[in-house]
Write a protein that holds these residues in place. Structure first.
Motif, PDB file in Angstrom:
ATOM      1  N   PRO A  24      51.575  69.217  49.061  1.00 37.16           N
ATOM      2  CA  PRO A  24      52.503  70.251  49.540  1.00 37.16           C
ATOM      3  C   PRO A  24      53.893  69.718  49.829  1.00 37.16           C
ATOM      4  O   PRO A  24      54.887  70.422  49.715  1.00 37.16           O
ATOM      5  CB  PRO A  24      51.822  70.763  50.814  1.00 37.16           C
ATOM      6  N   ASN A  61      54.025  70.256  44.839  1.00 39.70           N
ATOM      7  CA  ASN A  61      53.658  71.615  44.454  1.00 39.70           C
ATOM      8  C   ASN A  61      54.888  72.402  43.989  1.00 39.70           C
ATOM      9  O   ASN A  61      55.958  72.345  44.592  1.00 39.70           O
ATOM     10  CB  ASN A  61      53.013  72.323  45.657  1.00 39.70           C
ATOM     11  N   ASN A  62      54.758  73.108  42.875  1.00 39.71           N
ATOM     12  CA  ASN A  62      55.804  73.935  42.281  1.00 39.71           C
ATOM     13  C   ASN A  62      56.920  73.114  41.633  1.00 39.71           C
ATOM     14  O   ASN A  62      58.026  73.608  41.419  1.00 39.71           O
ATOM     15  CB  ASN A  62      56.408  74.894  43.329  1.00 39.71           C
ATOM     16  N   SER A  63      56.643  71.849  41.312  1.00 37.38           N
ATOM     17  CA  SER A  63      57.623  71.002  40.623  1.00 37.38           C
ATOM     18  C   SER A  63      57.163  70.783  39.179  1.00 37.38           C
ATOM     19  O   SER A  63      56.107  71.262  38.774  1.00 37.38           O
ATOM     20  CB  SER A  63      57.772  69.652  41.331  1.00 37.38           C
ATOM     21  N   VAL A  77      53.984  72.952  38.665  1.00 35.45           N
ATOM     22  CA  VAL A  77      52.680  72.412  39.076  1.00 35.45           C
ATOM     23  C   VAL A  77      52.100  73.193  40.256  1.00 35.45           C
ATOM     24  O   VAL A  77      52.810  73.527  41.211  1.00 35.45           O
ATOM     25  CB  VAL A  77      52.822  70.919  39.447  1.00 35.45           C
ATOM     26  N   GLU A  78      50.814  73.455  40.190  1.00 37.69           N
ATOM     27  CA  GLU A  78      50.084  74.134  41.263  1.00 37.69           C
ATOM     28  C   GLU A  78      48.955  73.224  41.752  1.00 37.69           C
ATOM     29  O   GLU A  78      48.584  72.258  41.080  1.00 37.69           O
ATOM     30  CB  GLU A  78      49.509  75.463  40.756  1.00 37.69           C
ATOM     31  N   PHE A  79      48.412  73.565  42.918  1.00 39.91           N
ATOM     32  CA  PHE A  79      47.332  72.746  43.475  1.00 39.91           C
ATOM     33  C   PHE A  79      46.123  72.720  42.544  1.00 39.91           C
ATOM     34  O   PHE A  79      45.410  71.725  42.462  1.00 39.91           O
ATOM     35  CB  PHE A  79      46.929  73.269  44.857  1.00 39.91           C
ATOM     36  N   SER A  80      45.905  73.809  41.814  1.00 42.80           N
ATOM     37  CA  SER A  80      44.754  73.873  40.907  1.00 42.80           C
ATOM     38  C   SER A  80      44.933  72.987  39.679  1.00 42.80           C
ATOM     39  O   SER A  80      43.994  72.777  38.916  1.00 42.80           O
ATOM     40  CB  SER A  80      44.522  75.317  40.460  1.00 42.80           C
ATOM     41  N   ASP A  81      46.155  72.445  39.478  1.00 40.81           N
ATOM     42  CA  ASP A  81      46.412  71.572  38.330  1.00 40.81           C
ATOM     43  C   ASP A  81      45.951  70.139  38.569  1.00 40.81           C
ATOM     44  O   ASP A  81      45.957  69.317  37.652  1.00 40.81           O
ATOM     45  CB  ASP A  81      47.912  71.549  37.990  1.00 40.81           C
ATOM     46  N   VAL A 118      48.287  66.727  43.444  1.00 39.96           N
ATOM     47  CA  VAL A 118      49.337  67.674  43.831  1.00 39.96           C
ATOM     48  C   VAL A 118      49.371  67.774  45.355  1.00 39.96           C
ATOM     49  O   VAL A 118      48.341  67.962  46.002  1.00 39.96           O
ATOM     50  CB  VAL A 118      49.096  69.066  43.216  1.00 39.96           C
TER      51      VAL A 118
END
Length: 215
Positions: free
Chosen positions: A140, A27-29, A108-112, A138
């Motif tokens: 955490p 997440n967030n990468s 990148v987010e979880f919704s992706d 995705v």
């Protein structure tokens, strides 16, 4: 006709996302979504499009959601951008042999999470089309792999190899001792035989070398 069918297969457009069609991202990468294409007869004004089959990426949109589209004039040119999502960057190259049309999804987010489809259309092949899909997951955080079983296997194999080496060393030492013992026995037998011949005055012994008594 069978001959025409074989010819069509040989010239078919192919799209690939590699040996595995699953990708895991933190997440967030930023995550690379790989894709290449190939065609035996070349291409002209080829169009490639990346789709995300969900309405949850960024803003609501009818599925499938187009996140990147590029156009390639020919094999001597790089793609020109037609449209793209602000979070998507093109990182491929089509002047190389691989015809790489990979993209990177930033932040990148979880919704992706979902399916990303790489679609290619080649007008030179009578608008032949082909696509390949990647499934993005995705997470955490990256979970460390439990290597306990692997370590046990390595330990057992290492122990067996160690025992084998020890056995070979012991075997060599034992054989060396046996050889030395046998060599010692041979020397004793030769020495003992010589002494007996000398004392008994047998042929070839020192007793025969004495001068006869005078009359």
């Amino acid at each position: 006709l069978p001959g025409l069918h074989v010819l069509a297969i040989a010239f078919a457009l192919e799209v690939s996302v590699g040996k595995t069609n699953t990708v895991m991202a933190l997440n967030n990468s930023n995550v690379l979504l790989p894709c290449t294409f190939s065609t035996c007869i070349g291409f002209q004004d080829l169009v490639f499009t990346w789709y995300f089959n969900s309405t949850e990426l960024l803003t609501p949109h009818p599925a499938p959601l187009q996140i990147y589209q590029g156009k390639i004039k020919n094999k001597a040119t790089e793609p020109t951008l037609v449209s793209r999502n602000p979070r998507v960057d093109f990182v491929g190259s089509t002047t190389s042999k691989e015809n790489n049309i990979s993209i990177v999804l930033n932040g990148v987010e979880f919704s992706d999470a979902g399916k990303y489809t790489c679609h290619v259309k080649n007008p030179m092949e009578k608008n032949a089309q082909h696509n390949a899909t990647i499934v993005l997951t995705v997470v955490p955080k990256m979970v460390e792999t439990d290597n306990t079983v692997t370590l046990i296997i390595v330990g057992v194999v290492g122990g067996l190899i160690g025992l084998l080496i020890l056995f070979m060393l012991v075997k060599r030492v034992v054989l060396f001792i046996i050889k030395k013992t046998q060599d010692g026995k041979k020397e004793c037998l030769v020495s003992s035989s010589g002494n007996d011949n000398t004392e008994n005055g047998l042929a070839g012994s020192k007793a025969e070398q004495k001068a006869p008594p005078k009359a």
